[in-house]
Design a protein around this motif. Sequence first.
Motif, mmCIF file in Angstrom:
data_model
loop_
_atom_site.group_PDB
_atom_site.id
_atom_site.type_symbol
_atom_site.label_atom_id
_atom_site.label_comp_id
_atom_site.label_asym_id
_atom_site.label_seq_id
_atom_site.Cartn_x
_atom_site.Cartn_y
_atom_site.Cartn_z
ATOM 1 N N ILE A 68 17.693 29.034 -28.982
ATOM 2 C CA ILE A 68 19.024 28.476 -28.733
ATOM 3 C C ILE A 68 20.077 29.337 -29.421
ATOM 4 O O ILE A 68 21.140 29.609 -28.853
ATOM 5 C CB ILE A 68 19.096 27.016 -29.218
ATOM 6 C CG1 ILE A 68 18.063 26.171 -28.471
ATOM 7 C CG2 ILE A 68 20.496 26.442 -29.039
ATOM 8 C CD1 ILE A 68 17.743 24.867 -29.140
ATOM 9 N N GLY A 69 19.765 29.798 -30.631
ATOM 10 C CA GLY A 69 20.683 30.680 -31.353
ATOM 11 C C GLY A 69 20.893 31.997 -30.628
ATOM 12 O O GLY A 69 22.009 32.503 -30.549
ATOM 13 N N ALA A 70 19.810 32.546 -30.082
ATOM 14 C CA ALA A 70 19.927 33.793 -29.326
ATOM 15 C C ALA A 70 20.783 33.580 -28.080
ATOM 16 O O ALA A 70 21.619 34.422 -27.739
ATOM 17 C CB ALA A 70 18.548 34.309 -28.957
ATOM 18 N N ALA A 71 20.590 32.454 -27.407
ATOM 19 C CA ALA A 71 21.404 32.153 -26.226
ATOM 20 C C ALA A 71 22.867 31.974 -26.610
ATOM 21 O O ALA A 71 23.770 32.436 -25.909
ATOM 22 C CB ALA A 71 20.881 30.900 -25.534
ATOM 23 N N ALA A 72 23.101 31.323 -27.735
ATOM 24 C CA ALA A 72 24.481 31.112 -28.182
ATOM 25 C C ALA A 72 25.138 32.433 -28.557
ATOM 26 O O ALA A 72 26.302 32.664 -28.246
ATOM 27 C CB ALA A 72 24.507 30.159 -29.369
ATOM 28 N N ALA A 73 24.386 33.298 -29.225
ATOM 29 C CA ALA A 73 24.948 34.576 -29.678
ATOM 30 C C ALA A 73 25.280 35.490 -28.520
ATOM 31 O O ALA A 73 26.253 36.234 -28.560
ATOM 32 C CB ALA A 73 23.975 35.263 -30.628
ATOM 33 N N THR A 82 28.305 25.233 -25.884
ATOM 34 C CA THR A 82 29.240 24.456 -26.692
ATOM 35 C C THR A 82 28.512 23.850 -27.889
ATOM 36 O O THR A 82 27.276 23.772 -27.892
ATOM 37 C CB THR A 82 29.853 23.321 -25.853
ATOM 38 O OG1 THR A 82 28.803 22.409 -25.494
ATOM 39 C CG2 THR A 82 30.524 23.856 -24.595
ATOM 40 N N PRO A 83 29.256 23.408 -28.902
ATOM 41 C CA PRO A 83 28.600 22.734 -30.023
ATOM 42 C C PRO A 83 27.752 21.537 -29.578
ATOM 43 O O PRO A 83 26.677 21.307 -30.111
ATOM 44 C CB PRO A 83 29.767 22.293 -30.907
ATOM 45 C CG PRO A 83 30.837 23.302 -30.636
ATOM 46 C CD PRO A 83 30.684 23.627 -29.176
ATOM 47 N N ALA A 84 28.223 20.797 -28.580
ATOM 48 C CA ALA A 84 27.456 19.642 -28.096
ATOM 49 C C ALA A 84 26.120 20.067 -27.495
ATOM 50 O O ALA A 84 25.100 19.387 -27.682
ATOM 51 C CB ALA A 84 28.268 18.872 -27.057
ATOM 52 N N ILE A 85 26.097 21.201 -26.809
ATOM 53 C CA ILE A 85 24.843 21.706 -26.234
ATOM 54 C C ILE A 85 23.879 22.102 -27.346
ATOM 55 O O ILE A 85 22.683 21.798 -27.284
ATOM 56 C CB ILE A 85 25.113 22.893 -25.281
ATOM 57 C CG1 ILE A 85 25.816 22.398 -24.022
ATOM 58 C CG2 ILE A 85 23.828 23.631 -24.937
ATOM 59 C CD1 ILE A 85 26.294 23.501 -23.101
ATOM 60 N N VAL A 86 24.377 22.773 -28.383
ATOM 61 C CA VAL A 86 23.530 23.186 -29.498
ATOM 62 C C VAL A 86 22.962 21.953 -30.216
ATOM 63 O O VAL A 86 21.765 21.884 -30.508
ATOM 64 C CB VAL A 86 24.310 24.080 -30.486
ATOM 65 C CG1 VAL A 86 23.497 24.358 -31.734
ATOM 66 C CG2 VAL A 86 24.702 25.383 -29.815
ATOM 67 N N ILE A 87 23.807 20.970 -30.475
ATOM 68 C CA ILE A 87 23.352 19.742 -31.146
ATOM 69 C C ILE A 87 22.343 18.998 -30.261
ATOM 70 O O ILE A 87 21.302 18.544 -30.740
ATOM 71 C CB ILE A 87 24.550 18.855 -31.510
ATOM 72 C CG1 ILE A 87 25.382 19.537 -32.605
ATOM 73 C CG2 ILE A 87 24.085 17.473 -31.979
ATOM 74 C CD1 ILE A 87 26.739 18.906 -32.836
ATOM 75 N N GLY A 88 22.630 18.892 -28.985
ATOM 76 C CA GLY A 88 21.703 18.235 -28.064
ATOM 77 C C GLY A 88 20.355 18.940 -28.013
ATOM 78 O O GLY A 88 19.301 18.297 -27.989
ATOM 79 N N ALA A 89 20.381 20.269 -27.992
ATOM 80 C CA ALA A 89 19.134 21.032 -27.983
ATOM 81 C C ALA A 89 18.353 20.797 -29.276
ATOM 82 O O ALA A 89 17.126 20.680 -29.252
ATOM 83 C CB ALA A 89 19.427 22.513 -27.799
#
Length: 132
Positions: A68-73, A82-89
């Motif tokens: 998830i971090g790699a996808a976000a980066a 979005t922050p909500a997607i990261v928290i949901g994941a």
Amino acid sequence: MDTPKNRYDLAELAGAFGDLGTLIPFVAAYISVVKMDPAGILLAFGSMLVVAGLVYRTPFPVQPMKAIGAAAATSAAGAAITPAIVIGAGVATAAIWLFLGATGLAKRIAEWIPRPALLGVVLGLGLSFMLE
């Protein structure tokens, strides 16, 4: 059976900081790319490291969100992370691992996977992170 006591020596201190090389870039990506609150991220990671250390009696890295971090980066596939997607994941990942661990299903699944195949996947992931 006696539970071993926590050790607080140089080896444990080194182990506690052993995974910072992968943690820091992902936290930096969450903060700079996704615009997440740094206090929330650091408090969550820090508190889970303390809890895992107390429960498992070792400085255990709590980083189930590397993909998830790699996808976000990289904002993979042009998707807006979005922050909500990261928290949901994170919540979904935690729920899955809690279910697998609590039911014993994780151990049964692990028994089906040959050890050389598992080590090959781990080696491949490690090399892919090193080469990126």
